[in-house]
Design a protein around this motif. Structure first.
Motif, short mmCIF file in Angstrom:
data_model
loop_
_atom_site.label_atom_id
_atom_site.label_comp_id
_atom_site.label_asym_id
_atom_site.label_seq_id
_atom_site.Cartn_x
_atom_site.Cartn_y
_atom_site.Cartn_z
N ASN A 1 0.81 -1.22 0.00
CA ASN A 1 0.00 0.00 0.00
C ASN A 1 0.84 1.27 0.00
O ASN A 1 0.29 2.37 0.08
CB ASN A 1 -0.97 0.06 1.19
CG ASN A 1 -1.83 -1.17 1.33
OD1 ASN A 1 -2.17 -1.81 0.34
ND2 ASN A 1 -2.19 -1.51 2.56
N GLY A 2 2.17 1.16 -0.06
CA GLY A 2 3.03 2.33 0.03
C GLY A 2 3.18 3.10 -1.27
O GLY A 2 2.59 2.76 -2.30
N GLY A 3 4.00 4.15 -1.23
CA GLY A 3 4.20 5.00 -2.39
C GLY A 3 4.76 4.25 -3.58
O GLY A 3 4.36 4.49 -4.73
N TYR A 4 5.69 3.32 -3.32
CA TYR A 4 6.26 2.55 -4.43
C TYR A 4 5.20 1.67 -5.08
O TYR A 4 5.15 1.54 -6.31
CB TYR A 4 7.43 1.69 -3.94
CG TYR A 4 8.14 0.96 -5.05
CD1 TYR A 4 9.10 1.61 -5.82
CD2 TYR A 4 7.83 -0.37 -5.35
CE1 TYR A 4 9.74 0.95 -6.86
CE2 TYR A 4 8.48 -1.03 -6.39
CZ TYR A 4 9.43 -0.37 -7.14
OH TYR A 4 10.06 -1.02 -8.17
N ALA A 5 4.34 1.08 -4.23
CA ALA A 5 3.27 0.25 -4.77
C ALA A 5 2.35 1.05 -5.69
O ALA A 5 1.96 0.59 -6.77
CB ALA A 5 2.46 -0.37 -3.62
N TRP A 6 2.04 2.28 -5.29
CA TRP A 6 1.17 3.12 -6.12
C TRP A 6 1.88 3.55 -7.40
O TRP A 6 1.24 3.67 -8.45
CB TRP A 6 0.68 4.34 -5.34
CG TRP A 6 -0.41 3.98 -4.37
CD1 TRP A 6 -0.28 3.76 -3.02
CD2 TRP A 6 -1.78 3.75 -4.67
NE1 TRP A 6 -1.49 3.42 -2.48
CE2 TRP A 6 -2.43 3.41 -3.46
CE3 TRP A 6 -2.54 3.81 -5.84
CZ2 TRP A 6 -3.80 3.13 -3.40
CZ3 TRP A 6 -3.89 3.53 -5.78
CH2 TRP A 6 -4.51 3.19 -4.57
N ALA A 7 3.19 3.78 -7.32
CA ALA A 7 3.94 4.13 -8.53
C ALA A 7 3.92 2.98 -9.54
O ALA A 7 3.74 3.19 -10.74
CB ALA A 7 5.38 4.50 -8.16
N VAL A 8 4.11 1.75 -9.03
CA VAL A 8 4.04 0.59 -9.91
C VAL A 8 2.64 0.45 -10.50
O VAL A 8 2.47 0.13 -11.68
CB VAL A 8 4.44 -0.69 -9.15
CG1 VAL A 8 4.19 -1.93 -10.00
CG2 VAL A 8 5.90 -0.63 -8.73
N LEU A 9 1.63 0.70 -9.67
CA LEU A 9 0.25 0.61 -10.15
C LEU A 9 0.01 1.58 -11.30
O LEU A 9 -0.65 1.25 -12.29
CB LEU A 9 -0.72 0.90 -9.01
CG LEU A 9 -2.21 0.90 -9.38
CD1 LEU A 9 -2.65 -0.47 -9.86
CD2 LEU A 9 -3.06 1.35 -8.18
N VAL A 10 0.54 2.79 -11.19
CA VAL A 10 0.39 3.78 -12.26
C VAL A 10 1.03 3.26 -13.55
O VAL A 10 0.46 3.39 -14.64
CB VAL A 10 1.00 5.13 -11.84
CG1 VAL A 10 1.09 6.07 -13.04
CG2 VAL A 10 0.17 5.77 -10.74
N MET A 11 2.21 2.66 -13.43
CA MET A 11 2.89 2.14 -14.62
C MET A 11 2.11 0.97 -15.24
O MET A 11 1.98 0.88 -16.46
CB MET A 11 4.31 1.70 -14.27
CG MET A 11 5.23 2.85 -13.87
SD MET A 11 6.96 2.34 -13.73
CE MET A 11 7.36 2.02 -15.46
N LEU A 12 1.60 0.09 -14.38
CA LEU A 12 0.80 -1.02 -14.90
C LEU A 12 -0.49 -0.52 -15.57
O LEU A 12 -0.92 -1.06 -16.60
CB LEU A 12 0.46 -2.01 -13.78
CG LEU A 12 1.63 -2.85 -13.26
CD1 LEU A 12 1.22 -3.62 -12.01
CD2 LEU A 12 2.13 -3.82 -14.33
N THR A 13 -1.09 0.51 -14.98
CA THR A 13 -2.29 1.10 -15.58
C THR A 13 -1.97 1.70 -16.94
O THR A 13 -2.77 1.60 -17.88
CB THR A 13 -2.88 2.17 -14.64
OG1 THR A 13 -3.17 1.58 -13.36
CG2 THR A 13 -4.16 2.76 -15.23
N ALA A 14 -0.79 2.32 -17.05
CA ALA A 14 -0.37 2.88 -18.34
C ALA A 14 -0.22 1.78 -19.39
O ALA A 14 -0.62 1.95 -20.54
CB ALA A 14 0.94 3.64 -18.17
N THR A 15 0.33 0.63 -18.98
CA THR A 15 0.47 -0.47 -19.95
C THR A 15 -0.90 -1.00 -20.37
O THR A 15 -1.11 -1.32 -21.55
CB THR A 15 1.30 -1.63 -19.37
OG1 THR A 15 0.62 -2.24 -18.27
CG2 THR A 15 2.67 -1.16 -18.92
N TYR A 16 -1.82 -1.07 -19.41
CA TYR A 16 -3.17 -1.55 -19.74
C TYR A 16 -3.87 -0.56 -20.66
O TYR A 16 -4.61 -0.95 -21.58
CB TYR A 16 -3.95 -1.75 -18.45
CG TYR A 16 -5.12 -2.70 -18.55
CD1 TYR A 16 -5.15 -3.72 -19.49
CD2 TYR A 16 -6.19 -2.60 -17.66
CE1 TYR A 16 -6.22 -4.60 -19.56
CE2 TYR A 16 -7.25 -3.48 -17.71
CZ TYR A 16 -7.27 -4.48 -18.67
OH TYR A 16 -8.33 -5.35 -18.73
N THR A 17 -3.65 0.74 -20.42
CA THR A 17 -4.22 1.77 -21.29
C THR A 17 -3.70 1.61 -22.71
O THR A 17 -4.47 1.66 -23.68
CB THR A 17 -3.87 3.16 -20.75
OG1 THR A 17 -4.42 3.32 -19.43
CG2 THR A 17 -4.41 4.26 -21.65
#
Length: 460
Positions: A18-34
């Motif tokens: 749930n930390g900042g790094y986790a959210w940064a990775v989530l943003v990158m994964l969301t970008a790939t899905y987009t």
């Protein structure tokens, strides 16, 4: 309450869940899905230009939209699902993004239906790598309590991607003449070919950027780090058979919702062009913005409504959200052919987009929390196999077949779309309601297993 953390597989220190790094990775994964949905759905705006250049019918175009992509997708997703359970998931994501982006660019060089079919098949095969790996990664970066919110962010990808595909495609179509005059090397390309080239190129860069992401340790539902046991395919099959009353109903209900998710964006541009005289470039901008905004609002709203339902004591809130969405979609989809004006049908499309996106994050979370970690890749691959098979493989073609062989009139595509979407939503509502008691039992069993693992680790 402390936030679980553990040492990464790369040995570079703890990764707080749930930390900042986790959210940064989530943003990158969301970008790939987009990006995956931009490459997957940009074809929807290009149907009429490609038909004109290559002499295709609606049914042939629907095969490019669906069959070309989905046959390769479902052929490779069992392999990638198994690899997501046993290998480095970050590397699977990198491979998938770079490869499908290259095939999208290749579509821009197609000069026949056969070569375009091949390019679309390559996109489908490579995109099969993303879902199982990304879902499994997110489940290990976030606790069960935060997982629905994380999944809702990730699942904005289809709506961001679908919207941006139409917006960007519309811009390229509108600028094709200027691009050809400005860049002589592009003068021999049609507008639809330039669109494929320009939407594919950024994905190669994004895929390579994913190499900075760290592979997290695998977690149980309760946050306890799992042992290194790997289930055999026979054990996975036995588990699914034991809980078949949940998985079969759940998969079928979501597959039918996904029919609406794919059929409506696939054919609504054609409805707007054929029935309301809209300009293709304008359709891309306006309908693309609608999909982006309403789809994102829908997928973000699901966890908020689910949390309110859960606070009222309903542990099956994730499934209840599926039922709510399916019930709402029935009358909304039925309104498509009777909408009197362009603005009215756009309003109907906006409501439909909101509700078919509404349950997506909740259904993804339901699958992850009800399934053991080392089985999630395979189970997710089966889930996406079924949903993509219905969504891409069946939905666009069903609409086209009704238009070509029942109504015999391209202008009646609005009626075909309404029938396919409304009937699918009604069946989804019925199956979703029947899933509720079986999900509760599956969730209770997985929570008990997670508690047992946590107790064993505490004792040692």
């Amino acid at each position: 309450m402390s936030v679980p953390e553990s040492t990464s597989a790369a040995g570079k220190g703890p990764i707080p869940m749930n930390g900042g790094y986790a959210w940064a990775v989530l943003v990158m994964l969301t970008a790939t899905y987009t990006v995956s949905f931009i490459d997957r759905q940009v074809l929807n705006l290009l149907i009429d230009p490609i038909k004109s250049d290559l002499g295709a019918t609606d049914t042939q175009m629907s095969l490019l939209q669906g069959l070309a992509f989905i046959v390769a997708y479902i052929a490779f997703i069992p392999l990638f699902g198994r690899l997501a359970d046993t290998r480095n998931r970050r590397n699977l994501v990198v491979f998938g993004v770079v490869t499908w982006s290259a095939f999208t660019i290749l579509c821009g060089f197609a000069t026949s239906l056969e070569t375009l079919f091949f390019g679309r098949a390559g996109v489908g095969a490579a995109e099969a790598a993303l879902g199982p790996a990304a879902w499994s990664l997110i489940s290990d970066y976030f606790t069960k309590e935060k997982l629905p919110r994380a999944m809702s962010v990730f699942l904005m990808g289809p709506y961001l991607g679908g919207g941006l595909a139409l917006i960007f495609g519309g811009l390229v179509i509108g600028s094709a003449t200027v691009l050809s005059e400005t860049i002589p090397a592009l003068s021999d390309f049609a507008a639809w070919q330039l669109t494929f080239i320009f939407v594919g190129a950024p994905g190669v860069v994004l895929g390579l950027a994913m190499l900075i992401v760290r592979e997290p340790p695998r977690q149980a539902t309760a946050g306890a780090v799992l042992d290194d046991r790997r289930f055999s395919l026979g054990e996975v099959a036995g588990f699914l058979w034991e809980r078949r009353k949940f998985y079969l109903r759940f998969f079928a209900a979501m597959a039918l919702v996904t029919v609406v998710l794919y059929a409506l964006p696939a054919w609504m541009p054609s409805v707007l062009i054929r029935n309301y005289g809209a300009d293709p470039g304008n359709v891309g901008l306006v309908f693309g913005a609608l999909v982006l905004v309403m789809g994102s609002l829908g997928v973000l709203s699901g966890p908020l409504v689910g949390a309110l339902i859960r606070k009222r004591g309903h542990k099956s809130s994730v499934i209840i959200c599926v039922v709510i969405a399916a019930v709402a979609l029935v009358p909304i989809c039925a309104l498509i052919p009777v909408a009197p004006t362009y603005a009215t049908v756009m309003g109907v499309a906006a409501l439909a987009t909101f509700f078919y996106s509404f349950p997506q994050a909740m259904s993804a979370s339901a699958l992850q929390v009800a399934t053991p970690n080392r089985m999630r890749g395979v189970v997710t691959s089966i889930y996406t196999f079924i949903l993509s098979g219905f969504g891409l493989g069946v939905a666009p073609t069903l609409v086209a077949l009704l238009t070509d062989f029942v109504f015999h009139d391209p202008a009646r595509v609005n009626q075909s779309l309404a029938i396919v979407c409304a009937v699918s939503a009604a069946l989804a509502a019925w199956l979703g309601y029947g899933t509720l008691p079986h999900f509760r039992r599956a969730l209770e069993a997985e929570e008990a297993e997670a508690a047992r693992l946590a107790a064993e680790q505490s004792a040692t």
